[in-house]
Design an enzyme around this catalytic site. Structure first.
Site, PDB file in Angstrom:
ATOM      1  N   SER A 140       0.372  19.929   0.605  1.00  0.00           N
ATOM      2  CA  SER A 140       1.778  19.961   0.190  1.00  0.00           C
ATOM      3  C   SER A 140       1.855  20.856  -1.043  1.00  0.00           C
ATOM      4  O   SER A 140       0.832  21.082  -1.706  1.00  0.00           O
ATOM      5  CB  SER A 140       2.224  18.537  -0.186  1.00  0.00           C
ATOM      6  OG  SER A 140       3.483  18.557  -0.836  1.00  0.00           O
ATOM      7  N   TYR A 153       1.937  10.500  -5.378  1.00  0.00           N
ATOM      8  CA  TYR A 153       1.795  11.390  -4.214  1.00  0.00           C
ATOM      9  C   TYR A 153       1.099  12.685  -4.641  1.00  0.00           C
ATOM     10  O   TYR A 153       0.208  13.179  -3.946  1.00  0.00           O
ATOM     11  CB  TYR A 153       3.187  11.668  -3.644  1.00  0.00           C
ATOM     12  CG  TYR A 153       3.205  12.556  -2.413  1.00  0.00           C
ATOM     13  CD1 TYR A 153       2.515  12.205  -1.254  1.00  0.00           C
ATOM     14  CD2 TYR A 153       3.939  13.746  -2.402  1.00  0.00           C
ATOM     15  CE1 TYR A 153       2.548  13.018  -0.122  1.00  0.00           C
ATOM     16  CE2 TYR A 153       3.982  14.555  -1.281  1.00  0.00           C
ATOM     17  CZ  TYR A 153       3.290  14.195  -0.140  1.00  0.00           C
ATOM     18  OH  TYR A 153       3.323  15.001   0.977  1.00  0.00           O
TER      19      TYR A 153
HETATM   20  N1  NAP Z   1       7.936  16.240   5.210  1.00  0.00           N
HETATM   21  C1  NAP Z   1       7.663  16.914   4.098  1.00  0.00           C
HETATM   22  O1  NAP Z   1       8.554  17.256   3.299  1.00  0.00           O
HETATM   23  C2  NAP Z   1       6.243  17.301   3.774  1.00  0.00           C
HETATM   24  C3  NAP Z   1       6.058  18.333   2.841  1.00  0.00           C
HETATM   25  C4  NAP Z   1       4.764  18.713   2.516  1.00  0.00           C
HETATM   26  C5  NAP Z   1       3.679  18.071   3.091  1.00  0.00           C
HETATM   27  N2  NAP Z   1       3.875  17.056   3.973  1.00  0.00           N
HETATM   28  C6  NAP Z   1       2.683  16.414   4.537  1.00  0.00           C
HETATM   29  O2  NAP Z   1       2.546  16.837   5.885  1.00  0.00           O
HETATM   30  C7  NAP Z   1       2.020  15.782   6.677  1.00  0.00           C
HETATM   31  C8  NAP Z   1       2.989  15.441   7.800  1.00  0.00           C
HETATM   32  O3  NAP Z   1       4.281  15.262   7.245  1.00  0.00           O
HETATM   33  P1  NAP Z   1       5.472  14.607   8.104  1.00  0.00           P
HETATM   34  O4  NAP Z   1       6.727  14.872   7.364  1.00  0.00           O
HETATM   35  O5  NAP Z   1       5.340  14.982   9.524  1.00  0.00           O
HETATM   36  O6  NAP Z   1       5.089  13.066   7.904  1.00  0.00           O
HETATM   37  P2  NAP Z   1       5.610  11.766   8.666  1.00  0.00           P
HETATM   38  O7  NAP Z   1       6.753  12.117   9.541  1.00  0.00           O
HETATM   39  O8  NAP Z   1       5.786  10.708   7.645  1.00  0.00           O
HETATM   40  O9  NAP Z   1       4.353  11.398   9.608  1.00  0.00           O
HETATM   41  C9  NAP Z   1       3.152  10.951   9.053  1.00  0.00           C
HETATM   42  C10 NAP Z   1       2.153  10.764  10.181  1.00  0.00           C
HETATM   43  O10 NAP Z   1       0.937  10.214   9.611  1.00  0.00           O
HETATM   44  C11 NAP Z   1       0.528   9.117  10.405  1.00  0.00           C
HETATM   45  N3  NAP Z   1      -0.190   8.150   9.583  1.00  0.00           N
HETATM   46  C12 NAP Z   1       0.207   7.627   8.394  1.00  0.00           C
HETATM   47  N4  NAP Z   1      -0.699   6.725   7.969  1.00  0.00           N
HETATM   48  C13 NAP Z   1      -1.688   6.683   8.912  1.00  0.00           C
HETATM   49  C14 NAP Z   1      -2.875   5.928   9.056  1.00  0.00           C
HETATM   50  N5  NAP Z   1      -3.249   5.005   8.158  1.00  0.00           N
HETATM   51  N6  NAP Z   1      -3.659   6.138  10.146  1.00  0.00           N
HETATM   52  C15 NAP Z   1      -3.278   7.043  11.079  1.00  0.00           C
HETATM   53  N7  NAP Z   1      -2.161   7.791  11.001  1.00  0.00           N
HETATM   54  C16 NAP Z   1      -1.372   7.598   9.929  1.00  0.00           C
HETATM   55  C17 NAP Z   1       1.823   8.542  10.988  1.00  0.00           C
HETATM   56  O11 NAP Z   1       1.570   7.904  12.238  1.00  0.00           O
HETATM   57  P3  NAP Z   1       1.606   6.314  12.505  1.00  0.00           P
HETATM   58  O12 NAP Z   1       2.608   5.720  11.565  1.00  0.00           O
HETATM   59  O13 NAP Z   1       1.986   6.235  13.938  1.00  0.00           O
HETATM   60  O14 NAP Z   1       0.193   5.907  12.247  1.00  0.00           O
HETATM   61  C18 NAP Z   1       2.626   9.816  11.249  1.00  0.00           C
HETATM   62  O15 NAP Z   1       2.291  10.351  12.513  1.00  0.00           O
HETATM   63  C19 NAP Z   1       1.747  14.614   5.712  1.00  0.00           C
HETATM   64  O16 NAP Z   1       0.417  14.688   5.276  1.00  0.00           O
HETATM   65  C20 NAP Z   1       2.705  14.900   4.563  1.00  0.00           C
HETATM   66  O17 NAP Z   1       2.242  14.316   3.374  1.00  0.00           O
HETATM   67  C21 NAP Z   1       5.135  16.665   4.339  1.00  0.00           C
END
Ligand code: NAP
Length: 254
Positions: A140, A153
């Site tokens: 991120s 975070y």
């Molecule tokens: N959205 C943003 O603004 C943003 C910006 C920069 C970086 N990111 C990063 O990019 C990545 C994806 O973001 P996103 O927005 O797609 O996130 P999201 O919609 O919150 O999805 C997170 C994913 O991680 C899985 N997960 C969480 N805890 C877990 C665990 N203990 N074991 C296995 N799986 C787990 C969840 O699946 P289950 O709940 O089904 O396990 C879900 O599929 C993350 O690392 C996030 O920090 C996001």
């Protein structure tokens, strides 16, 4: 091409956090590009639906549980050679200032973002080192700079980034690329909703008035692009933000 020539085998990737958001979009795009993909997350009914839609394989696992990661690795490697690991699972909890940050939330974020990526990387490093392949970390812009209320975070994402940067030094000369993709604001279905513990109004306010935040598909394009560079090209770190965002806190709204 001679009649006996065979097409090269499809490359095979594991995508974590594939039940929604960036992970699910990455599975869809890699499949569309001809990759074999194993999708993993905890919510297996979502993985099952993604598999029917895209033809990916799936394995349910909680990456905060070492036994689950070991089982995941055994299942994935049983299915053949793996060429890429996309460490995408993660997420944020809360926006408390450091003075009031909940220690349990900090621990969970460290587990979910840093230690999950560590466990998964450790599980697949032996095969990647032996056969060659890629380790990709979805960090991120919070892994590069901080902001008020972001402490827990930001600390977890900095730790995840350090795993990537340290590994790149430790593996130099070996056939493993270590890639970091660091997005800014991405409007996904659940990220902010989880951060604000299900408070829809606070989650929506994150993106309010922002012209075109990134969407999951934008980041999936970055993942596919970095993985599909020629094998000698390592995209160390790719920072990607919407045009409306200049820093973690400087966002144009109208
Ligand atoms: N959205 C943003 O603004 C943003 C910006 C920069 C970086 N990111 C990063 O990019 C990545 C994806 O973001 P996103 O927005 O797609 O996130 P999201 O919609 O919150 O999805 C997170 C994913 O991680 C899985 N997960 C969480 N805890 C877990 C665990 N203990 N074991 C296995 N799986 C787990 C969840 O699946 P289950 O709940 O089904 O396990 C879900 O599929 C993350 O690392 C996030 O920090 C996001």
């Amino acid at each position: 091409m001679t009649p006996s020539a065979t097409a090269p085998a499809a490359r095979r990737a594991l995508v974590t956090g594939a039940s929604t958001g960036i992970g699910a979009a990455t599975v869809r795009l890699l499949r569309a590009h001809g990759w074999d993909v194993v999708a993993t997350a905890r919510r297996t009914e979502r993985l099952e639906a993604l598999a029917s839609e895209t033809g990916c394989q799936w394995v349910g696992a909680d990456l905060q549980d070492q036994d689950d990661v070991d089982r995941l690795a055994a299942r994935v490697l049983d299915g053949g050679r793996l060429d890429a690991v996309v460490n995408n699972a993660g997420g944020a909890l809360g926006t408390d200032p450091v003075a009031h940050g909940k220690v349990q939330e900090w621990l969970t974020m460290y587990e979910r973002n840093a230690l999950a990526a560590l466990r998964v990387s450790q599980a697949f490093l032996p095969t990647l080192r032996e056969h060659g392949g890629d380790l990709l970390f979805l960090t991120s812009t919070a892994a590069h700079d901080t902001y008020p209320g972001g402490g827990g975070y930001v600390a977890a994402k900095h730790a995840e980034r350090v795993i990537a940067t340290t590994l790149r030094q430790e593996l130099v000369g070996e056939p493993v690329r270590v890639i970091e993709i660091a997005p800014g604001m991405v409007a996904t279905e659940e990220f902010s909703l989880n951060r604000f513990h299900g408070d829809r109004a606070r989650a929506d306010a994150v993106y309010a008035g922002v012209e075109a935040p990134l969407v999951a598909e934008d980041v999936a394009e970055c993942v596919a692009w970095t993985l599909e560079r020629p094998a000698h090209v390592n995209i160390d770190s790719l920072v990607v933000r919407p045009r409306a965002q200049a820093t973690n806190t400087l966002v144009a709204r109208h």
